[in-house]
Write a protein that holds these residues in place. Structure first.
Motif, mmCIF file in Angstrom:
data_model
loop_
_atom_site.group_PDB
_atom_site.id
_atom_site.type_symbol
_atom_site.label_atom_id
_atom_site.label_comp_id
_atom_site.label_asym_id
_atom_site.label_seq_id
_atom_site.Cartn_x
_atom_site.Cartn_y
_atom_site.Cartn_z
ATOM 1 N N ILE A 117 22.789 39.775 1.051
ATOM 2 C CA ILE A 117 23.366 38.541 0.520
ATOM 3 C C ILE A 117 24.300 38.897 -0.625
ATOM 4 O O ILE A 117 24.152 39.920 -1.292
ATOM 5 C CB ILE A 117 22.266 37.559 0.042
ATOM 6 N N TRP A 118 25.281 38.045 -0.819
ATOM 7 C CA TRP A 118 26.237 38.164 -1.922
ATOM 8 C C TRP A 118 25.890 37.069 -2.917
ATOM 9 O O TRP A 118 26.146 35.897 -2.681
ATOM 10 C CB TRP A 118 27.664 38.017 -1.395
ATOM 11 N N GLU A 166 16.515 42.224 -4.033
ATOM 12 C CA GLU A 166 16.638 43.490 -4.756
ATOM 13 C C GLU A 166 18.108 43.862 -4.881
ATOM 14 O O GLU A 166 18.802 43.983 -3.864
ATOM 15 C CB GLU A 166 15.896 44.597 -4.010
ATOM 16 N N PRO A 167 18.630 44.021 -6.091
ATOM 17 C CA PRO A 167 20.028 44.460 -6.242
ATOM 18 C C PRO A 167 20.217 45.847 -5.625
ATOM 19 O O PRO A 167 19.388 46.741 -5.800
ATOM 20 C CB PRO A 167 20.233 44.481 -7.755
ATOM 21 N N LEU A 168 21.317 46.017 -4.916
ATOM 22 C CA LEU A 168 21.587 47.293 -4.253
ATOM 23 C C LEU A 168 22.527 48.183 -5.046
ATOM 24 O O LEU A 168 22.736 49.336 -4.689
ATOM 25 C CB LEU A 168 22.177 47.037 -2.858
ATOM 26 N N LEU A 169 23.110 47.665 -6.112
ATOM 27 C CA LEU A 169 24.013 48.447 -6.955
ATOM 28 C C LEU A 169 23.518 48.365 -8.393
ATOM 29 O O LEU A 169 23.021 47.316 -8.821
ATOM 30 C CB LEU A 169 25.442 47.926 -6.861
ATOM 31 N N ASP A 170 23.656 49.438 -9.140
ATOM 32 C CA ASP A 170 23.261 49.397 -10.545
ATOM 33 C C ASP A 170 24.425 48.879 -11.388
ATOM 34 O O ASP A 170 25.557 48.742 -10.929
ATOM 35 C CB ASP A 170 22.801 50.766 -11.039
ATOM 36 N N PRO A 230 25.077 43.307 -10.577
ATOM 37 C CA PRO A 230 25.658 43.528 -9.251
ATOM 38 C C PRO A 230 25.368 42.357 -8.321
ATOM 39 O O PRO A 230 24.226 41.916 -8.216
ATOM 40 C CB PRO A 230 24.973 44.807 -8.783
ATOM 41 N N PRO A 231 26.379 41.828 -7.648
ATOM 42 C CA PRO A 231 26.156 40.669 -6.790
ATOM 43 C C PRO A 231 25.595 41.009 -5.419
ATOM 44 O O PRO A 231 25.045 40.133 -4.747
ATOM 45 C CB PRO A 231 27.561 40.066 -6.664
ATOM 46 N N LEU A 232 25.702 42.251 -4.974
ATOM 47 C CA LEU A 232 25.209 42.606 -3.651
ATOM 48 C C LEU A 232 23.714 42.900 -3.734
ATOM 49 O O LEU A 232 23.278 43.742 -4.517
ATOM 50 C CB LEU A 232 25.950 43.819 -3.100
ATOM 51 N N ALA A 233 22.935 42.211 -2.910
ATOM 52 C CA ALA A 233 21.486 42.360 -2.945
ATOM 53 C C ALA A 233 20.937 42.276 -1.531
ATOM 54 O O ALA A 233 21.642 41.900 -0.590
ATOM 55 C CB ALA A 233 20.848 41.294 -3.834
#
Length: 306
Positions: free
Chosen positions: A28-29, A42-46, A55-58
């Protein structure tokens, strides 16, 4: 990316004996327009790679999907969330009030940690399938899954209860797990503790049934639950435990229960007398609240006084 887009990424997929098993996560964004679905994300980017911003990508929690593929399309599919030991669900409401709703309408949750074995995970899937109505209670896989997931507890039950085989011992343990009395989302270790406790309860119940005379409540002729409810009337706690003479308490408790039974018989007889005099059921009960039962013989309704 549109926040409403559901983009699933399969992590694992395998077909086994007419079944399709898949683990997937939805990307999800996260923006201000993203709807709250009550799922763990869970955020995928630090933050360093995102320029110091959140980070908006999760990714949403991992989902297990199990479906029979003997027909196309599949008739039904079993889905469950997968929670690791990092997930800490706040326990702000008792499980007793949530269990019925979750088992009837919620999504099953499979909890795993580094100590989880493949048999424990498989047993969780089978038990969750039963608790949520996917599997019938007479399914042989239930006892088999319990026996393979918890061999030490099953061996103990077989040894202590003299069960003819491990499947029978596993069925005894399964009887304790038919209605879970704990929150499965607390984690895999909590599940293991719960199973160990239930194995001890199964052994204890067998010992009670084999030697009932050794327990005070059987000598009194009441249930264990009622015995411990009455015990504070006859004994006091010392350092958190009841310290008393069994024979003395049993004798006093028997006398107390005999008085209670006698009072109940007298009250029932008084109610019959009042009804024969013309009192209604509600009026007779109210009269007994205000008068001793011995006066029932001379009690009459106002319009029928002799």
């Amino acid at each position: 990316m549109d926040p409403a887009v559901r983009f699933y990424v399969p992590i694992l997929g395998v077909a086994i004996n007419g079944w399709w098993i898949q683990i997937a996560r939805r990307l999800i964004w996260v923006t201000s327009d993203t709807e709250d679905e009550g799922r763990l994300i869970e955020p995928l980017l630090d933050k360093e790679n995102a320029g110091g911003q959140i980070p908006p990508l999760a990714a949403v929690e991992a989902i297990l999907i199990v479906a029979p593929i003997t027909r196309h399309p599949a008739d039904w599919a079993f889905t469950a969330r997968i929670w690791t030991e990092q997930v800490q669900r706040p326990i702000d409401r008792p499980w007793r009030g949530l269990a019925k709703a979750i088992h009837g309408h919620g999504i099953p949750t499979i909890t795993v940690d580094p100590a989880s074995t493949s048999y424990e995970i498989a047993c969780q899937v089978v038990l969750k399938g039963y608790w949520h109505g996917y599997i019938e209670g007479d399914e042989p896989a239930l006892a088999t899954a319990v026996a393979m997931a918890y061999p030490r507890q099953v061996d103990r039950i077989q040894r202590e209860t003299h069960a003819p085989d491990r499947v029978s011992a596993a069925a005894t343990l399964l009887e304790q797990l038919i209605h879970p009395g704990f929150d499965p989302a607390r984690g895999a270790e909590a599940t293991r503790r719960y199973v160990r406790r239930k194995a001890s309860i199964a052994v204890m119940q067998y010992r009670k049934s084999e030697a009932p005379d050794r327990y005070p409540w059987t000598q009194v002729g009441i249930s264990e639950r009622r015995y411990y409810k009455l015990l504070p009337l006859f004994a006091e706690k010392v350092n958190g435990r009841y310290d008393y003479d069994y024979d003395d308490v049993v004798a006093r408790m028997k006398a107390h229960l005999n008085l209670v039974d006698k009072a109940r018989e007298v009250r029932a007889a008084a109610l019959e007398v009042l009804r024969s005099h013309g009192f209604g059921d509600e009026a007779a009960r109210k009269w007994l609240q205000r008068h001793p039962p011995g006066e029932a013989a001379n009690a009459w309704p106002r319009d029928r006084r002799p």
